[in-house]
Design a protein around this motif. Structure first.
Motif, mmCIF file in Angstrom:
data_model
loop_
_atom_site.group_PDB
_atom_site.id
_atom_site.type_symbol
_atom_site.label_atom_id
_atom_site.label_comp_id
_atom_site.label_asym_id
_atom_site.label_seq_id
_atom_site.Cartn_x
_atom_site.Cartn_y
_atom_site.Cartn_z
ATOM 1 N N GLU A 1 0.824 -1.234 -0.018
ATOM 2 C CA GLU A 1 -0.029 -0.069 0.031
ATOM 3 C C GLU A 1 0.885 1.351 0.043
ATOM 4 O O GLU A 1 2.016 1.224 0.205
ATOM 5 C CB GLU A 1 -0.804 0.155 1.336
ATOM 6 N N SER A 2 0.000 2.457 -0.143
ATOM 7 C CA SER A 2 0.932 3.708 -0.094
ATOM 8 C C SER A 2 1.484 4.170 1.143
ATOM 9 O O SER A 2 0.776 3.775 2.096
ATOM 10 C CB SER A 2 0.052 4.703 -0.835
ATOM 11 N N ASP B 1 3.965 7.746 -3.989
ATOM 12 C CA ASP B 1 4.547 6.259 -4.303
ATOM 13 C C ASP B 1 4.574 5.759 -5.671
ATOM 14 O O ASP B 1 3.573 5.904 -6.478
ATOM 15 C CB ASP B 1 3.376 5.659 -3.629
ATOM 16 N N TYR C 1 5.543 2.925 -8.472
ATOM 17 C CA TYR C 1 5.385 1.532 -8.597
ATOM 18 C C TYR C 1 6.072 1.262 -9.740
ATOM 19 O O TYR C 1 5.397 1.512 -11.067
ATOM 20 C CB TYR C 1 4.012 1.063 -8.764
ATOM 21 N N GLN D 1 -2.226 12.181 -1.275
ATOM 22 C CA GLN D 1 -1.302 10.913 -1.343
ATOM 23 C C GLN D 1 -1.566 10.490 -2.818
ATOM 24 O O GLN D 1 -2.483 10.342 -3.353
ATOM 25 C CB GLN D 1 -1.481 9.622 -0.438
ATOM 26 N N LYS E 1 -0.517 7.782 -6.176
ATOM 27 C CA LYS E 1 0.240 6.638 -6.521
ATOM 28 C C LYS E 1 0.388 6.864 -8.276
ATOM 29 O O LYS E 1 -0.451 7.149 -8.852
ATOM 30 C CB LYS E 1 -0.695 5.502 -6.256
ATOM 31 N N TYR F 1 2.684 5.223 -11.738
ATOM 32 C CA TYR F 1 3.360 4.008 -12.208
ATOM 33 C C TYR F 1 4.414 4.421 -13.431
ATOM 34 O O TYR F 1 4.278 5.449 -14.129
ATOM 35 C CB TYR F 1 2.321 3.135 -12.903
#
Length: 449
Positions: free
Chosen positions: A219-220, A225, A227, A313, A315, A317
């Motif tokens: 998880e973040s 974050d 990935y 937050q 996320k 990629y």
């Protein structure tokens, strides 16, 4: 007595010089230590531009002993993780050299190998809080001596990521930056924020995930974050247990190598906010408008530039190559055909200049191509081509039992997603199954983009 009064200061200076010239290395332990178990001992090894390869062992209580330790410079701590074999991290020296080549600051290697070397992982986990207490006391001593805490950067690997979080929490989130490289998952997954890394631990927390299905955290954990390759199965890492120890650690350790590749600023990987890695590969998340003029966040050392534009937050990629340089170059490839019936398959696209070739294999799924309908493909090339002189394309159905099909392309267009280059086009191209066709592209007509 008279002579001794003159000799004493000289001898003291000589002792200090000799002490400063002693080079301390990261603790090298053996598997036997891991079997027996080790008691925690924290050593802080200082490296600066005047002693890049020679570590100076810092005192935990008296910073004035070390004239090389200039508290007016920013300070970066590198904190390793679990060491079941006891050997020093093979990347540590190179990491230090890269950081000091990038900026003139203090690099402190946090050597807690005595405490991380243990076949019982739970013992190492229990020691993370003790290491954090030790570092907290040291940083507060730095603060008392005038060092601004906001200029401190903690780079934590695996367990070291959570140690960084504990330190940040102990100092009320005033640390400037925490970079977490594949934070450890076992014994931390499902824990409340106070028992792991979280975004409140520093002014800016950037996290890289490379092994979320095994040793890493899924998880973040930060303000942003990243990935890499979806956070699992890094390119070039072994896929079977018959590869030995590399099978267990390659994905996890890749996080360090990816970050190191960004320190000199030569290898940049733009990352895209997305709800899933599948949607990212399908090209559904190529919009970075939420970041304003800053554009898509770039993974690595320079991600701090997005500190002020992250509203929540985030996320993101990105994909990488299997070896350094890991950064890839992103294009959108638009294909419109005029076959009467639908075609399905994969594409390989190559871009050429006078000296090199960049390759993108677009095979995350079988793509559907329909008459007069533009199919948008997301292509990641293994290198950047500044001036594309020619393009080659190969179409494959991916089905050995299916007869080769022809793909009649009405318009083929490639658009660089990071640069503002004018898209390149080619019209009326016939592709035969599994046969590469090469052509010279032309700037697209204005009405086409």
């Amino acid at each position: 007595m008279f002579l001794w009064q003159y000799l004493t200061p000289i001898l003291l200076i000589t002792v200090q010089i000799c002490k400063a010239q002693i080079c301390h290395k990261f603790t090298d332990l053996k598997l036997a230590h891991a079997i027996i178990g080790t008691s925690l001992r924290v050593r802080l090894l200082l490296h600066t531009r005047s002693n890049v390869t020679c570590g100076i062992l810092l005192s935990h209580t008296n910073l004035t002993e070390h004239p090389q330790f200039n508290l007016s410079r920013p300070t970066t701590f590198i904190i390793h993780g679990y060491r079941p074999s006891g050997s020093p991290p093979e990347w540590m020296d190179k990491f230090t050299e890269l950081l000091l080549a990038r900026e003139d600051f203090n690099v402190i290697i946090v050597d807690w190998n005595h405490g991380a070397t243990n076949l019982n992982y739970l013992k190492a986990v229990a020691n993370t809080h003790k290491v954090a207490e030790n570092l907290t006391a040291f940083i507060k001593l730095m603060q008392d001596q005038g060092a601004p805490v906001s200029s401190i950067h903690l780079i934590g690997v695996s367990l070291g990521a959570h140690i960084s979080g504990f330190v940040g929490a102990n100092i009320n989130g005033t640390i400037g930056r925490i970079t977490a490289l594949d934070p450890a998952g076992p014994q931390f997954t499902g824990r409340p924020p106070e028992e792991r890394l979280d975004p409140t631990d520093a002014h800016f927390v950037d996290v890289l995930h490379t092994d979320i299905d095994a040793l890493g955290f899924r998880e973040s954990l930060g303000h942003i974050d990243f990935y890499a390759n979806g956070g699992t199965d890094q390119p070039g890492c072994p896929r079977t247990i018959f590869s030995g120890g590399s099978y267990f650690k390659c994905d996890h350790q890749r996080s360090v190598l990816l970050f190191m590749d960004t320190v000199d600023g030569m290898c940049t990987s733009p990352a895209y906010p997305c709800s899933s890695y599948k949607d990212f590969l399908d090209g559904r998340c190529l919009n970075c408008d939420r970041f304003g003029d800053a554009g898509c966040p770039v993974f690595g050392y320079d991600s701090i530039r997005w500190k002020g534009v992250l509203q929540e937050q985030t996320k993101v990629y990105f994909k990488t190559n299997s070896e350094s340089p890991f950064c890839m170059t992103n294009y959108r490839v638009d294909v419109m055909i005029w076959n009467k019936s639908m075609r399905q398959g994969y594409m390989t696209v190559k871009l050429y200049d006078d000296n090199k070739v960049a390759v993108a294999t677009i095979n995350d799924k079988r793509w559907a191509f329909k008459k007069y309908t533009e199919t948008k493909l997301f292509a990641q090339f293994d290198k950047d081509i500044q001036s594309v002189k020619k393009i080659s394309v190969k179409y494959s159905t991916g089905n050995v039992f299916q007869p080769n099909q022809k793909l009649r392309i009405l318009r083929f267009r490639v658009t660089h997603l990071e640069r503002k280059d004018r898209p390149l086009c080619r019209y009326d191209v016939l592709l035969e199954g599994d046969k590469e066709v090469t052509f010279k592209p032309l700037p697209c007509e204005e009405s086409n983009f």
